[in-house]
Structures are given as C-alpha cells and as structure tokens.
Design a protein around this motif. Structure first.
Motif, PDB file in Angstrom:
ATOM      1  N   LEU A  43     -14.919   6.555 -29.603  1.00  0.00           N
ATOM      2  CA  LEU A  43     -15.537   5.232 -29.676  1.00  0.00           C
ATOM      3  C   LEU A  43     -15.413   4.582 -31.048  1.00  0.00           C
ATOM      4  O   LEU A  43     -15.157   3.389 -31.156  1.00  0.00           O
ATOM      5  CB  LEU A  43     -17.023   5.322 -29.311  1.00  0.00           C
ATOM      6  CG  LEU A  43     -17.383   5.687 -27.881  1.00  0.00           C
ATOM      7  CD1 LEU A  43     -18.898   5.791 -27.741  1.00  0.00           C
ATOM      8  CD2 LEU A  43     -16.828   4.679 -26.906  1.00  0.00           C
ATOM      9  N   GLU A  44     -15.631   5.341 -32.102  1.00  0.00           N
ATOM     10  CA  GLU A  44     -15.777   4.773 -33.441  1.00  0.00           C
ATOM     11  C   GLU A  44     -14.613   3.891 -33.890  1.00  0.00           C
ATOM     12  O   GLU A  44     -14.854   2.801 -34.420  1.00  0.00           O
ATOM     13  CB  GLU A  44     -16.055   5.873 -34.467  1.00  0.00           C
ATOM     14  CG  GLU A  44     -17.468   6.420 -34.411  1.00  0.00           C
ATOM     15  CD  GLU A  44     -17.754   7.328 -33.210  1.00  0.00           C
ATOM     16  OE1 GLU A  44     -16.805   7.786 -32.539  1.00  0.00           O
ATOM     17  OE2 GLU A  44     -18.945   7.568 -32.945  1.00  0.00           O
ATOM     18  N   PRO A  45     -13.338   4.315 -33.731  1.00  0.00           N
ATOM     19  CA  PRO A  45     -12.262   3.432 -34.190  1.00  0.00           C
ATOM     20  C   PRO A  45     -12.224   2.094 -33.455  1.00  0.00           C
ATOM     21  O   PRO A  45     -11.936   1.059 -34.057  1.00  0.00           O
ATOM     22  CB  PRO A  45     -10.986   4.237 -33.916  1.00  0.00           C
ATOM     23  CG  PRO A  45     -11.423   5.645 -33.772  1.00  0.00           C
ATOM     24  CD  PRO A  45     -12.831   5.595 -33.257  1.00  0.00           C
ATOM     25  N   VAL A  46     -12.540   2.099 -32.178  1.00  0.00           N
ATOM     26  CA  VAL A  46     -12.519   0.856 -31.402  1.00  0.00           C
ATOM     27  C   VAL A  46     -13.715  -0.019 -31.779  1.00  0.00           C
ATOM     28  O   VAL A  46     -13.576  -1.233 -31.956  1.00  0.00           O
ATOM     29  CB  VAL A  46     -12.496   1.140 -29.886  1.00  0.00           C
ATOM     30  CG1 VAL A  46     -12.359  -0.163 -29.099  1.00  0.00           C
ATOM     31  CG2 VAL A  46     -11.372   2.098 -29.523  1.00  0.00           C
ATOM     32  N   ILE A  47     -14.865   0.590 -31.943  1.00  0.00           N
ATOM     33  CA  ILE A  47     -16.044  -0.160 -32.376  1.00  0.00           C
ATOM     34  C   ILE A  47     -15.786  -0.792 -33.741  1.00  0.00           C
ATOM     35  O   ILE A  47     -16.115  -1.962 -33.968  1.00  0.00           O
ATOM     36  CB  ILE A  47     -17.292   0.744 -32.407  1.00  0.00           C
ATOM     37  CG1 ILE A  47     -17.689   1.133 -30.979  1.00  0.00           C
ATOM     38  CG2 ILE A  47     -18.449   0.050 -33.130  1.00  0.00           C
ATOM     39  CD1 ILE A  47     -18.766   2.210 -30.905  1.00  0.00           C
ATOM     40  N   ALA A  48     -15.185  -0.045 -34.655  1.00  0.00           N
ATOM     41  CA  ALA A  48     -14.876  -0.577 -35.989  1.00  0.00           C
ATOM     42  C   ALA A  48     -13.930  -1.769 -35.890  1.00  0.00           C
ATOM     43  O   ALA A  48     -14.117  -2.779 -36.582  1.00  0.00           O
ATOM     44  CB  ALA A  48     -14.278   0.520 -36.870  1.00  0.00           C
ATOM     45  N   ARG A  49     -12.930  -1.684 -35.043  1.00  0.00           N
ATOM     46  CA  ARG A  49     -11.977  -2.789 -34.869  1.00  0.00           C
ATOM     47  C   ARG A  49     -12.687  -4.021 -34.305  1.00  0.00           C
ATOM     48  O   ARG A  49     -12.477  -5.141 -34.767  1.00  0.00           O
ATOM     49  CB  ARG A  49     -10.840  -2.364 -33.962  1.00  0.00           C
ATOM     50  CG  ARG A  49      -9.809  -3.435 -33.713  1.00  0.00           C
ATOM     51  CD  ARG A  49      -8.720  -2.943 -32.763  1.00  0.00           C
ATOM     52  NE  ARG A  49      -7.778  -3.992 -32.496  1.00  0.00           N
ATOM     53  CZ  ARG A  49      -6.593  -4.106 -33.077  1.00  0.00           C
ATOM     54  NH1 ARG A  49      -6.207  -3.215 -33.970  1.00  0.00           N
ATOM     55  NH2 ARG A  49      -5.790  -5.100 -32.768  1.00  0.00           N
ATOM     56  N   HIS A  67     -13.764  -7.860 -36.187  1.00  0.00           N
ATOM     57  CA  HIS A  67     -13.421  -9.171 -35.627  1.00  0.00           C
ATOM     58  C   HIS A  67     -14.674  -9.913 -35.149  1.00  0.00           C
ATOM     59  O   HIS A  67     -14.584 -10.816 -34.321  1.00  0.00           O
ATOM     60  CB  HIS A  67     -12.434  -9.011 -34.474  1.00  0.00           C
ATOM     61  CG  HIS A  67     -11.061  -8.633 -34.920  1.00  0.00           C
ATOM     62  ND1 HIS A  67     -10.152  -9.538 -35.403  1.00  0.00           N
ATOM     63  CD2 HIS A  67     -10.446  -7.423 -34.970  1.00  0.00           C
ATOM     64  CE1 HIS A  67      -9.029  -8.924 -35.725  1.00  0.00           C
ATOM     65  NE2 HIS A  67      -9.182  -7.635 -35.481  1.00  0.00           N
ATOM     66  N   ASP A  68     -15.835  -9.511 -35.661  1.00  0.00           N
ATOM     67  CA  ASP A  68     -17.118 -10.148 -35.351  1.00  0.00           C
ATOM     68  C   ASP A  68     -17.490 -10.104 -33.874  1.00  0.00           C
ATOM     69  O   ASP A  68     -18.150 -11.006 -33.363  1.00  0.00           O
ATOM     70  CB  ASP A  68     -17.148 -11.596 -35.863  1.00  0.00           C
ATOM     71  CG  ASP A  68     -17.021 -11.660 -37.372  1.00  0.00           C
ATOM     72  OD1 ASP A  68     -17.642 -10.816 -38.047  1.00  0.00           O
ATOM     73  OD2 ASP A  68     -16.294 -12.540 -37.879  1.00  0.00           O
TER      74      ASP A  68
END
Length: 134
Positions: free
Chosen positions: A83-89, A93-94
């Motif tokens: 989850l973390e890398p996608v959440i960070a992305r 992008h707000d």
C-alpha cells in the motif's frame, strides 16, 4: 463460462481530468484512445493487469445518486503488492486517501480514495503469488 473480467467502464464528467488521473497519477498505460464523433464522446482504454478500464466522456452525464450504498457498482478495487508506495504517489498528487484498514475476514490491508468524479476506488494489498502478506 466466465473466466475473467475484460473491462470496467467509467463515465467521467471531465475527460481530460479523469484521463490524467488514471493514466498519469495511477500510472495505467493508455492502450487506445478514440474520438467518437457520432456520440460526441471520447473513449480511452487503459490497461490494468489482464483487464482494462474504459473511460468515456458523454455530454452532461447525471451525477452518481449517493455513496457508498447506491444500487450498482459500489467501488473498484486495485490489487497492489504494498500500500505505502501507492499511497505516497497519490498523496503527492493531492489525492486524499483514507486510513488503512484490515479486512476482518482475510487479514489483508486496504484503503479507499476517490477519482475526480468521486467514484470510490480501493487499494487492496495482495502480495504476488508465493509471497507471504506483509
């Protein structure tokens, strides 16, 4: 016999905004894009694993009646290895992302966010085959 999902169709209110969201922010590859003059509508096919998301732009589509319990498609879930890398992305992008939850039946982690038209989207952590959950 049914054996796979081929595509999910999404009608968007602002085609350029939704195309940018799905292609650039979520990183889905554009497979084809066509202008359908007879309908005054764009159609964009995006790849997601073996399936596709079809984005449509129709003039003045009605809004979704209510969320999340309106009759019809409740949400669209994407399997991700972490989850973390996608959440960070998304947050870079707000895009607002809900707190991570645990599926009480599977023990898997998941979270929700929304596309530009408010369609509920889910990230469901599912490691690649052969790997234990993180």
């Amino acid at each position: 016999m049914l054996h796979a999902i081929h595509h999910i169709a999404v009608i968007c209110s602002d085609y350029a905004r939704s195309r940018r969201f799905y292609a650039e922010i979520l990183g889905l590859p554009v497979l084809r894009e066509v202008w359908r003059a007879e309908r005054g509508s764009w159609k964009c096919d995006l790849g997601v694993g073996p399936a596709q998301i079809e984005l449509f732009s129709f003039p003045s589509p009605p809004p979704r009646p209510t969320t999340p319990e309106a009759c019809g498609l409740r949400h669209l879930a994407f399997a991700v290895p972490a989850l973390e890398p996608v959440i960070a992305r998304l947050t870079a992008h707000d895009v607002a992302v809900e707190a991570v939850r645990i599926d009480e039946h599977t023990g898997r982690r998941f979270t929700f966010f929304r596309d530009p038209d408010g369609l509920p989207l889910e990230l469901y952590e599912e490691p690649p085959a052969g790997l234990p959950p993180s």
